[in-house]
Design a protein around this motif. Sequence first.
Motif, PDB file in Angstrom:
ATOM      1  N   GLU A 124       0.819  -1.216   0.000  1.00 17.28           N
ATOM      2  CA  GLU A 124       0.000   0.000   0.000  1.00 17.28           C
ATOM      3  C   GLU A 124       0.852   1.264   0.000  1.00 17.28           C
ATOM      4  OE1 GLU A 124      -3.361  -0.120  -0.235  1.00 17.28           O
ATOM      5  OE2 GLU A 124      -3.048  -2.292  -0.396  1.00 17.28           O
ATOM      6  N   LEU A 125       2.169   1.106   0.078  1.00 19.47           N
ATOM      7  CA  LEU A 125       3.040   2.269   0.264  1.00 19.47           C
ATOM      8  C   LEU A 125       3.017   3.189  -0.956  1.00 19.47           C
ATOM      9  CD1 LEU A 125       4.853   3.110   2.646  1.00 19.47           C
ATOM     10  CD2 LEU A 125       6.815   2.317   1.319  1.00 19.47           C
ATOM     11  N   GLN A 126       2.843   4.478  -0.685  1.00 21.77           N
ATOM     12  CA  GLN A 126       2.822   5.488  -1.738  1.00 21.77           C
ATOM     13  C   GLN A 126       4.044   6.408  -1.675  1.00 21.77           C
ATOM     14  OE1 GLN A 126      -0.958   7.592  -1.665  1.00 21.77           O
ATOM     15  NE2 GLN A 126      -2.049   5.710  -1.140  1.00 21.77           N
ATOM     16  N   SER A 127       4.650   6.526  -0.493  1.00 24.16           N
ATOM     17  CA  SER A 127       5.813   7.403  -0.348  1.00 24.16           C
ATOM     18  C   SER A 127       6.837   6.760   0.565  1.00 24.16           C
ATOM     19  CB  SER A 127       5.376   8.758   0.223  1.00 24.16           C
ATOM     20  OG  SER A 127       6.495   9.599   0.449  1.00 24.16           O
ATOM     21  N   PHE A 135      22.614   4.596   4.753  1.00 20.76           N
ATOM     22  CA  PHE A 135      22.348   3.292   4.151  1.00 20.76           C
ATOM     23  C   PHE A 135      23.419   2.967   3.112  1.00 20.76           C
ATOM     24  CE2 PHE A 135      17.973   4.379   5.569  1.00 20.76           C
ATOM     25  CZ  PHE A 135      17.763   3.262   6.376  1.00 20.76           C
ATOM     26  N   THR A 136      23.809   1.708   3.066  1.00 26.12           N
ATOM     27  CA  THR A 136      24.858   1.242   2.163  1.00 26.12           C
ATOM     28  C   THR A 136      24.324   0.104   1.304  1.00 26.12           C
ATOM     29  OG1 THR A 136      25.683  -0.291   3.853  1.00 26.12           O
ATOM     30  CG2 THR A 136      26.685   1.907   3.772  1.00 26.12           C
ATOM     31  N   GLY A 137      25.224  -0.449   0.473  1.00 22.06           N
ATOM     32  CA  GLY A 137      24.815  -1.563  -0.376  1.00 22.06           C
ATOM     33  C   GLY A 137      24.049  -1.084  -1.593  1.00 22.06           C
ATOM     34  N   GLY A 138      23.412  -2.018  -2.250  1.00 22.47           N
ATOM     35  CA  GLY A 138      22.669  -1.695  -3.459  1.00 22.47           C
ATOM     36  C   GLY A 138      21.215  -1.356  -3.169  1.00 22.47           C
ATOM     37  N   ILE A 139      20.515  -0.942  -4.206  1.00 24.06           N
ATOM     38  CA  ILE A 139      19.077  -0.697  -4.095  1.00 24.06           C
ATOM     39  C   ILE A 139      18.365  -2.041  -4.219  1.00 24.06           C
ATOM     40  CG2 ILE A 139      17.088   0.476  -5.093  1.00 24.06           C
ATOM     41  CD1 ILE A 139      19.007   2.542  -6.254  1.00 24.06           C
ATOM     42  N   PRO A 140      17.618  -2.466  -3.191  1.00 29.28           N
ATOM     43  CA  PRO A 140      16.967  -3.781  -3.259  1.00 29.28           C
ATOM     44  C   PRO A 140      15.965  -3.852  -4.422  1.00 29.28           C
ATOM     45  CG  PRO A 140      16.891  -2.891  -1.028  1.00 29.28           C
ATOM     46  CD  PRO A 140      17.345  -1.789  -1.914  1.00 29.28           C
ATOM     47  N   VAL A 141      16.039  -4.926  -5.166  1.00 25.62           N
ATOM     48  CA  VAL A 141      15.113  -5.125  -6.284  1.00 25.62           C
ATOM     49  C   VAL A 141      13.673  -5.162  -5.789  1.00 25.62           C
ATOM     50  CG1 VAL A 141      14.433  -6.743  -8.094  1.00 25.62           C
ATOM     51  CG2 VAL A 141      16.856  -6.290  -7.655  1.00 25.62           C
ATOM     52  N   SER A 142      13.473  -5.649  -4.564  1.00 26.73           N
ATOM     53  CA  SER A 142      12.127  -5.794  -4.021  1.00 26.73           C
ATOM     54  C   SER A 142      11.400  -4.459  -3.890  1.00 26.73           C
ATOM     55  CB  SER A 142      12.181  -6.484  -2.658  1.00 26.73           C
ATOM     56  OG  SER A 142      12.963  -5.733  -1.746  1.00 26.73           O
ATOM     57  N   LEU A 143      12.145  -3.348  -3.817  1.00 23.94           N
ATOM     58  CA  LEU A 143      11.484  -2.048  -3.716  1.00 23.94           C
ATOM     59  C   LEU A 143      10.547  -1.801  -4.884  1.00 23.94           C
ATOM     60  CD1 LEU A 143      14.170   0.567  -2.527  1.00 23.94           C
ATOM     61  CD2 LEU A 143      12.559  -0.749  -1.168  1.00 23.94           C
ATOM     62  N   PHE A 144      10.855  -2.409  -5.987  1.00 27.29           N
ATOM     63  CA  PHE A 144      10.099  -2.114  -7.193  1.00 27.29           C
ATOM     64  C   PHE A 144       8.874  -3.020  -7.342  1.00 27.29           C
ATOM     65  CE2 PHE A 144      14.613  -1.093  -7.736  1.00 27.29           C
ATOM     66  CZ  PHE A 144      14.478   0.286  -7.681  1.00 27.29           C
ATOM     67  N   ASN A 145       8.544  -3.723  -6.232  1.00 25.13           N
ATOM     68  CA  ASN A 145       7.275  -4.454  -6.160  1.00 25.13           C
ATOM     69  C   ASN A 145       6.157  -3.574  -5.627  1.00 25.13           C
ATOM     70  OD1 ASN A 145       8.588  -6.804  -6.992  1.00 25.13           O
ATOM     71  ND2 ASN A 145       9.033  -7.443  -4.882  1.00 25.13           N
ATOM     72  N   MET A 146       6.516  -2.391  -5.111  1.00 29.67           N
ATOM     73  CA  MET A 146       5.516  -1.515  -4.493  1.00 29.67           C
ATOM     74  C   MET A 146       4.812  -0.726  -5.595  1.00 29.67           C
ATOM     75  SD  MET A 146       7.597  -0.284  -1.078  1.00 29.67           S
ATOM     76  CE  MET A 146       9.030   0.336  -1.943  1.00 29.67           C
ATOM     77  N   SER A 147       3.821  -1.347  -6.170  1.00 27.48           N
ATOM     78  CA  SER A 147       3.202  -0.826  -7.390  1.00 27.48           C
ATOM     79  C   SER A 147       2.471   0.493  -7.187  1.00 27.48           C
ATOM     80  CB  SER A 147       2.239  -1.872  -7.967  1.00 27.48           C
ATOM     81  OG  SER A 147       1.234  -2.194  -7.016  1.00 27.48           O
ATOM     82  N   LYS A 148       2.141   0.834  -5.936  1.00 32.37           N
ATOM     83  CA  LYS A 148       1.421   2.082  -5.689  1.00 32.37           C
ATOM     84  C   LYS A 148       2.358   3.247  -5.358  1.00 32.37           C
ATOM     85  CE  LYS A 148      -2.895  -0.033  -4.074  1.00 32.37           C
ATOM     86  NZ  LYS A 148      -3.916  -0.065  -2.998  1.00 32.37           N
ATOM     87  N   LEU A 149       3.651   2.991  -5.355  1.00 30.46           N
ATOM     88  CA  LEU A 149       4.614   4.002  -4.947  1.00 30.46           C
ATOM     89  C   LEU A 149       4.598   5.199  -5.907  1.00 30.46           C
ATOM     90  CD1 LEU A 149       6.635   4.120  -2.566  1.00 30.46           C
ATOM     91  CD2 LEU A 149       8.435   3.520  -4.192  1.00 30.46           C
ATOM     92  N   GLU A 150       4.487   6.402  -5.344  1.00 26.49           N
ATOM     93  CA  GLU A 150       4.510   7.637  -6.114  1.00 26.49           C
ATOM     94  C   GLU A 150       5.759   8.466  -5.824  1.00 26.49           C
ATOM     95  OE1 GLU A 150       0.910   9.785  -5.424  1.00 26.49           O
ATOM     96  OE2 GLU A 150      -0.387   8.143  -6.071  1.00 26.49           O
ATOM     97  N   MET A 151       6.331   8.307  -4.634  1.00 22.55           N
ATOM     98  CA  MET A 151       7.525   9.059  -4.235  1.00 22.55           C
ATOM     99  C   MET A 151       8.572   8.101  -3.696  1.00 22.55           C
ATOM    100  SD  MET A 151       9.514  11.591  -3.106  1.00 22.55           S
ATOM    101  CE  MET A 151       8.702  13.196  -2.977  1.00 22.55           C
ATOM    102  N   LEU A 152       9.790   8.150  -4.284  1.00 22.60           N
ATOM    103  CA  LEU A 152      10.919   7.370  -3.794  1.00 22.60           C
ATOM    104  C   LEU A 152      12.091   8.325  -3.611  1.00 22.60           C
ATOM    105  CD1 LEU A 152      12.342   4.701  -3.105  1.00 22.60           C
ATOM    106  CD2 LEU A 152      12.893   4.469  -5.543  1.00 22.60           C
ATOM    107  N   ASN A 153      12.521   8.486  -2.371  1.00 21.33           N
ATOM    108  CA  ASN A 153      13.592   9.443  -2.072  1.00 21.33           C
ATOM    109  C   ASN A 153      14.689   8.747  -1.278  1.00 21.33           C
ATOM    110  OD1 ASN A 153      15.220  11.624  -1.459  1.00 21.33           O
ATOM    111  ND2 ASN A 153      13.517  12.992  -0.984  1.00 21.33           N
TER     112      ASN A 153
END
Length: 614
Positions: A124-127, A135-153
């Motif tokens: 349900e996450l939008q922002s 934070f270190t490491g890579g950007i987790p691929v799983s973040l892009f499962n949040m289909s309702k996301l409108e803001m990623l900062n």
Amino acid sequence: MVVKNITTDQSALVAFKSCITSDPIDLLATNWPTATSVCSWIGVTCGIRHRRVTALDLSNMGLTGTIPPHIGNLSFLVRLSLRRNNFHGSLPIELSRLRRLEDIHLGFNNFGGEIPSWFGSFTELQSLQLLGNNFTGGIPVSLFNMSKLEMLNLYKNSLQGYIPEVIGNLQNLKTRYLDKNELSGSIPSTIFNMYSLQMIDLSDNQLSGLMPLTIFNISSLRILDMAVNNITGKLPSEMFYHLPGLEALYLSWNTFFGRIPSSLFQCTRLVNLSLSHNYFEGTIPDEIGNLTMLKMLYLGINDLNEIRLVGEIPPRVGDLRSLEIFSLPQNSLIGSIPLAIVNLTQLKLIDLIYNNLTGTIPEIGNLNKLESLLLAANSFAGFMPSSIFNISTMQTIALSVNGLSGHLPTSIGRWLPNLQWLGLGGNRLSGPIPTSISNASQLTVIEFNFNSFSGSIPDSLGNLRNLQRLHLSNNRLTIGSSSSELSFLSSLTNCRNLTKLTFGRNSLSATLPTSIGNLSAALQDFSAHGCKIKGTIPGEVGNLSSLTSLNLDNNDLTGTIPTSIGRLTELQSLTLSDNKLQGSIPSELCHLKKLSYLYLGANRLSRSVEMSQV
């Protein structure tokens, strides 16, 4: 059952409070009393229907601590904001149970470790805002499962690795900040597959490769920032026809090359345009006048000498009535400044340094918001417009290395309460230095060297208490007929931040005052060569403990070299040649461990010191 649920929420918040190690104004201590309902606690919001905690907002409260796993029991939580505090540590996996979350803002804390992959379970996450953490490491691929996301900062962390191809799955994303990280590799073409995208910031990373052509797909894009990377290639000629709503374009500090596409000048909503520090070439199209909403224009400093913007500044820049920043430095522009520039009454910065511009400087006294006028290193000629010294907002005037002539206005300084930098060196200016210059009380830098100024050096310079650099060398300056000392040096003892003082190649014919030892303790460079200075070198010169360079050559100095110079432990260069100094070279010079250059020739010294000792 309801009591139990709200009790569960209270227990979770009490556990959270127990993990706070610093609450400087006792916000939680005084506003989270266990005897009252959590729904009345500061920063806590409860839903009307179930009376469960739906929002926890403790932003900007100066709290220090960690997040306990108990927060995962706030099962009705929709919004979590802890931004601008001093929380640290990693995020507990129990947060993944908060499946109702729509808004997470943990920005500007000290959270560390890798971004948890379980963020992908927040359907349900939008922002999601994790900016300004560690934070270190890579950007987790799983973040892009949040289909309702409108803001990623994810701004300003230490993220590394590639941007995942699956970033294109976020079809509802409108705003994306990935800037100020350590991301590398090429920009995936899928990044522009989001048809709702309005803003994307990838600046300050280590991205490389070409600009993806899929940028053509996003007619909704308003802001594109890819500055400070290693992105290369030509910008496609048709690129900007597909971006009608573009308001800001930042591509500076990359290695783009070729001509600036003419289609760019069809983006009539453009407000900010920054293309500096690339390898663009060719002329600036006259169509730039179409960008009537433009406030900021940076097209300068192309980083290869043989590849620069050429031609004249288009007269139609006069149509940019909203322009505040006009920056075209270090190109190969020719011709004169269009007279229409006087129409740009919103201007705060004009930067045209290091070009091949000619003609006279327009009368711009009506630009009453101007803060910086940077025209150095061109070929401007004629009289310097006196009106520029009447603009009270002015902070920097840099006109050095041109062919300007005329006198300084007698009232200079009276209308410049904010002026910090006055650079007029390397011109053909003449006449006296007006005493009124001391009214510009914020001055930190004066560059009058390599002109034909005459008359005495005003003692009023000592009233400039913020002065850091004073360059008066290579003029025709003298001292008053009634003075046998360089009295202006005594006045400069009031300038406690002075670091550089040069006045060589003037016919001063006076002595150095003992007050020289009272000059700023921060003084690093003292140069008075070729001034016909008489008398002895005062021993007080040894008080200038920060001095790195002392140049008194080609004068009429007599007496001995003061042993006190041996106290100048920071000294790197000592030049006393071509004088009438006598006696022996002080052995104290051997104590100057940082001394690299020692010139004592053409004097009457009786013996030398072996360089191996210095």
